[in-house]
Design a protein around this motif. Structure first.
Motif, PDB file in Angstrom:
ATOM      1  N   VAL A  62      -7.734   6.485  -9.548  1.00  0.00           N
ATOM      2  CA  VAL A  62      -7.764   4.871  -9.597  1.00  0.00           C
ATOM      3  C   VAL A  62      -6.829   4.499  -9.143  1.00  0.00           C
ATOM      4  O   VAL A  62      -6.990   3.434  -8.133  1.00  0.00           O
ATOM      5  N   ILE A  63      -5.560   4.799  -9.312  1.00  0.00           N
ATOM      6  CA  ILE A  63      -4.298   4.302  -8.810  1.00  0.00           C
ATOM      7  C   ILE A  63      -4.365   4.529  -7.195  1.00  0.00           C
ATOM      8  O   ILE A  63      -4.140   3.490  -6.370  1.00  0.00           O
ATOM      9  N   ALA A  64      -4.861   5.631  -6.761  1.00  0.00           N
ATOM     10  CA  ALA A  64      -4.640   5.772  -5.202  1.00  0.00           C
ATOM     11  C   ALA A  64      -5.688   4.993  -4.562  1.00  0.00           C
ATOM     12  O   ALA A  64      -5.226   4.626  -3.381  1.00  0.00           O
TER      13      ALA A  64
ATOM     14  N   LEU B 292       3.925   9.270  -7.051  1.00  0.00           N
ATOM     15  CA  LEU B 292       2.550   9.637  -7.779  1.00  0.00           C
ATOM     16  C   LEU B 292       1.848  10.973  -7.621  1.00  0.00           C
ATOM     17  O   LEU B 292       1.421  11.522  -8.609  1.00  0.00           O
ATOM     18  N   THR B 293       1.966  11.216  -6.346  1.00  0.00           N
ATOM     19  CA  THR B 293       1.331  12.603  -6.015  1.00  0.00           C
ATOM     20  C   THR B 293       2.048  13.793  -6.828  1.00  0.00           C
ATOM     21  O   THR B 293       1.354  14.390  -7.349  1.00  0.00           O
ATOM     22  N   ILE B 294       3.262  13.559  -6.764  1.00  0.00           N
ATOM     23  CA  ILE B 294       4.026  14.781  -7.377  1.00  0.00           C
ATOM     24  C   ILE B 294       4.159  15.036  -8.640  1.00  0.00           C
ATOM     25  O   ILE B 294       3.856  15.759  -9.404  1.00  0.00           O
ATOM     26  N   GLY B 295       4.144  13.755  -9.380  1.00  0.00           N
ATOM     27  CA  GLY B 295       3.968  13.318 -10.661  1.00  0.00           C
ATOM     28  C   GLY B 295       2.701  13.869 -11.305  1.00  0.00           C
ATOM     29  O   GLY B 295       2.758  14.622 -12.277  1.00  0.00           O
ATOM     30  N   PHE B 296       1.595  13.778 -10.576  1.00  0.00           N
ATOM     31  CA  PHE B 296       0.248  13.933 -10.822  1.00  0.00           C
ATOM     32  C   PHE B 296       0.412  15.619 -10.850  1.00  0.00           C
ATOM     33  O   PHE B 296      -0.235  16.194 -11.858  1.00  0.00           O
ATOM     34  N   ALA B 297       0.700  16.015  -9.894  1.00  0.00           N
ATOM     35  CA  ALA B 297       0.758  17.590  -9.607  1.00  0.00           C
ATOM     36  C   ALA B 297       1.774  18.239 -11.027  1.00  0.00           C
ATOM     37  O   ALA B 297       1.290  19.134 -11.405  1.00  0.00           O
TER      38      ALA B 297
ATOM     39  N   TYR C 285       0.714  -1.216   0.004  1.00  0.00           N
ATOM     40  CA  TYR C 285       0.099   0.243  -0.130  1.00  0.00           C
ATOM     41  C   TYR C 285       0.900   1.430  -0.175  1.00  0.00           C
ATOM     42  O   TYR C 285       1.805   1.283   0.838  1.00  0.00           O
ATOM     43  N   TRP C 286       0.605   2.186  -0.844  1.00  0.00           N
ATOM     44  CA  TRP C 286       1.404   3.423  -0.855  1.00  0.00           C
ATOM     45  C   TRP C 286       0.624   4.544  -0.014  1.00  0.00           C
ATOM     46  O   TRP C 286       1.122   5.490   0.110  1.00  0.00           O
TER      47      TRP C 286
END
Length: 89
Positions: free
Chosen positions: A71-73, A37-42, A16-17
């Motif tokens: 979906v990934i989150a 993932l969060t920083i890449g999305f931003a 789990y992330w």
């Protein structure tokens, strides 16, 4: 709610992330993968806003980025996403 309970809530579990927020709906990244993932999305969202000049395309790309991120989150959140009222549920 004890401090130890809150600390335990935010411990990363293998596979789990993210962990769910204590109150409300959503998740918080707790591993490097979740943060990446969060920083890449931003970063992609900022690039979309900055470099795509057609409003319809900009909105479409933004919605697609948001959908993929969500979906990934959700799949990588321990316990999934639902409304929560602290540690009791």
């Amino acid at each position: 709610m004890q401090t130890r309970d809150v600390i335990d809530h935010y411990r990363a579990e293998p596979g789990y992330w993210f962990v769910p927020k204590l109150f409300g709906i959503g998740a918080t990244p707790v591993t490097w993968q979740g943060w990446a993932l969060t920083i890449g999305f931003a970063a992609l969202l900022v690039a979309d806003i900055r470099f795509v000049h057609e409003p319809v395309a900009q909105i479409g790309i933004g919605v697609a980025l948001f959908a993929v991120f969500t979906v990934i989150a959700v799949r990588k959140t321990k316990g999934g996403w639902r409304w929560r009222w602290g540690l009791r549920g």
